[in-house]
Design a protein around this motif. Structure first.
Motif, PDB file in Angstrom:
ATOM      1  N   ILE A 175      39.332 -71.087 -41.573  1.00  0.00           N
ATOM      2  CA  ILE A 175      38.194 -70.824 -40.696  1.00  0.00           C
ATOM      3  C   ILE A 175      38.000 -69.325 -40.486  1.00  0.00           C
ATOM      4  O   ILE A 175      36.874 -68.806 -40.537  1.00  0.00           O
ATOM      5  N   LEU A 220      41.020 -77.169 -32.981  1.00  0.00           N
ATOM      6  CA  LEU A 220      39.847 -76.455 -32.462  1.00  0.00           C
ATOM      7  C   LEU A 220      40.157 -75.729 -31.151  1.00  0.00           C
ATOM      8  O   LEU A 220      39.702 -74.597 -30.956  1.00  0.00           O
ATOM      9  N   GLU A 267      39.373 -71.781 -30.343  1.00  0.00           N
ATOM     10  CA  GLU A 267      38.581 -71.379 -29.178  1.00  0.00           C
ATOM     11  C   GLU A 267      39.379 -70.459 -28.277  1.00  0.00           C
ATOM     12  O   GLU A 267      38.835 -69.546 -27.650  1.00  0.00           O
ATOM     13  N   CYS A 289      33.211 -72.823 -31.384  1.00  0.00           N
ATOM     14  CA  CYS A 289      33.132 -73.970 -32.289  1.00  0.00           C
ATOM     15  C   CYS A 289      32.249 -75.055 -31.673  1.00  0.00           C
ATOM     16  O   CYS A 289      32.382 -75.388 -30.490  1.00  0.00           O
ATOM     17  N   TYR A 343      31.291 -78.964 -32.688  1.00  0.00           N
ATOM     18  CA  TYR A 343      31.538 -80.060 -33.621  1.00  0.00           C
ATOM     19  C   TYR A 343      30.647 -81.238 -33.271  1.00  0.00           C
ATOM     20  O   TYR A 343      30.668 -81.733 -32.141  1.00  0.00           O
ATOM     21  N   LEU A 347      30.814 -79.112 -38.431  1.00  0.00           N
ATOM     22  CA  LEU A 347      31.444 -78.140 -37.543  1.00  0.00           C
ATOM     23  C   LEU A 347      30.761 -76.790 -37.741  1.00  0.00           C
ATOM     24  O   LEU A 347      30.717 -76.270 -38.861  1.00  0.00           O
ATOM     25  N   VAL A 398      30.780 -72.798 -36.664  1.00  0.00           N
ATOM     26  CA  VAL A 398      31.726 -71.814 -36.136  1.00  0.00           C
ATOM     27  C   VAL A 398      31.054 -70.448 -36.059  1.00  0.00           C
ATOM     28  O   VAL A 398      30.471 -69.979 -37.046  1.00  0.00           O
TER      29      VAL A 398
END
Length: 416
Positions: A48, A79, A83, A89, A91, A98, A100
């Motif tokens: 990510i 997640l 965060e 994020c 979702y 998802l 981001v």
């Protein structure tokens, strides 16, 4: 979640793509090895953050065996960690999407399940800047290669993690053994690679598995499954029947030419007991039985007890229909994933959560004869002496590892 300083391999997984990394020119990273070694967390966070540092308004894929396994293994637990690092994020489960936001950039991650050959069509036609495969050894080659072919954006990279499987597995031979040819960074993990695991927890995992599962999940080795499927079965797994149980089920492996095996299960003091069995081998007995005759044997096995449900071989469509038509028992088609089921049965045998009562002679006989097919290219047991083994697997997977409905919907006749 509390963290301890990362190990060297965990740090390499997190930072391999960075500008100061000696591996930054690699096209892929492969992390395999033991369970609970921390590879999934590091890979997900790394994937990510790499995307957020490298692309803007790009699309990526996160692939697992199923979409629900991605949610369970990655999205739900990790997640909150992202965060907590200041990553925003969003979702949307209904869209398997998802979004981001990081470093002022926004990217989209699509969630895919690659459980069978047909799954390749789901990802076909997309344009991706990178893809992550969680437990890639559980996915068919066609799905993985279709996803890789979608990564046509300049600078795209591939991310793989898995626990070991059979050494004949296509991923082991095409990617791990050819990591240099694929320009991939290969990192092999053991449990000791995870500094968050205490000595007590390491010892617990050491004692959880045996045979090929121990070699793979604890030692992280790509080894073939051989010998007896359930080497942990011994006299310790046998018991006298309790006088009274609080719940009852019957599990069925249906057969006409092949043997049929039914088992009556009772729950007492935290343990499921195989109280009695019915086993009919038509070749041995010299006669086949009809569905009606099998149903009468089912009634005899139940013997008037309050059986919650019959857990039945899902391929036995005619027998399931007959049981439903009779209206005496609820019938549930069994969960029938062979390898997952074998692992579950191994776990509950080792933990003493199921016991085989004295008198279940065909079950005991099959436990001593049920073996892996050592010549197969993938893990599979030999299709012999497996009928009680199958009905036990149906019970464990469907009742002990999967929620059974506690209520049954019924249709009432309308009044005119």
């Amino acid at each position: 979640m509390k963290f301890k300083p990362f190990s060297k391999k965990q740090l390499a997984t997190l930072c391999w793509w960075g500008p100061d990394s000696p591996y930054r020119t690699k096209d892929a990273v492969i992390c395999d090895g033991a369970v609970r070694s921390g590879k999934s967390l590091c890979m997900f966070v790394s994937f990510i953050t790499w995307a957020g540092c490298s692309f803007q308004n790009a699309s990526f894929a996160i692939c697992g065996r199923t979409q629900s396994s991605v949610r369970r293994n990655l999205i739900t637990p990790y997640l909150p960690i992202l965060e907590g690092l200041g990553v925003r994020c969003r979702y949307k489960m209904s869209q398997n999407k998802l979004t981001v936001e990081m470093n002022g950039r926004e990217n989209t991650f699509w969630i895919f399940g690659g459980k069978d050959e047909a799954s390749a069509a789901l990802i076909q036609g997309m344009t991706l800047s990178g893809v992550m495969f969680d437990e890639v050894a559980l996915m068919p080659r066609s799905f993985v290669e279709q996803a890789l072919a979608r990564c046509s954006v300049e600078g795209s990279k591939f991310w793989f993690n898995c626990n070991p499987s059979n050494p004949s597995h296509w991923f082991y031979n095409e990617w791990i053994k050819k990591a240099d040819q694929k320009n991939a960074l290969y990192l092999h993990f053991t449990m000791s690679e995870n500094p968050s695991l205490s000595r007590e927890m390491l010892e617990r995992y050491e004692n959880m598995y045996s045979g090929a599962f121990y070699e793979r999940f604890v030692k992280g080795r790509w080894v073939a499954a051989d010998g007896i499927v359930y080497p942990m079965f011994s006299s310790r797994c046998m018991a006298d029947c309790p006088k009274q149980c609080t719940r009852y089920y019957i599990s069925c492996d249906y057969g006409t030419v092949n043997p049929a095996s039914f088992g009556l299960w009772g729950f007492f003091d935290g343990v499921w007991y195989r109280l009695r069995e019915y086993y009919w081998a038509s070749r041995r007995e010299g006669a086949q039985k009809t569905d009606e005759e099998y149903y009468r044997e089912l009634q005899k096995l139940a013997d008037g007890l309050p059986v919650t449900a019959i857990i039945c071989d899902p391929s036995a469509a005619s027998f399931i229909t007959l049981i439903r038509r009779k209206g005496e028992f609820q019938v549930i088609p069994a969960k029938n994933d062979v390898l997952d089921g074998i692992r579950r049965v191994s776990d509950v045998l080792r933990e003493g959560k199921i016991k085989i009562c004295h008198g279940c002679d065909d079950t005991v006989r099959e436990f001593s004869l049920y073996r892996w097919d050592e010549g197969a290219l993938r893990d599979c047991p030999i299709k012999e002496n497996d009928h009680a083994m199958d009905d036990i697997r149906y019970f464990v997977s469907t009742v002990m590892f999967k929620a059974i409905p506690t209520s049954v919907a019924v249709a009432a006749k309308r009044s005119r």
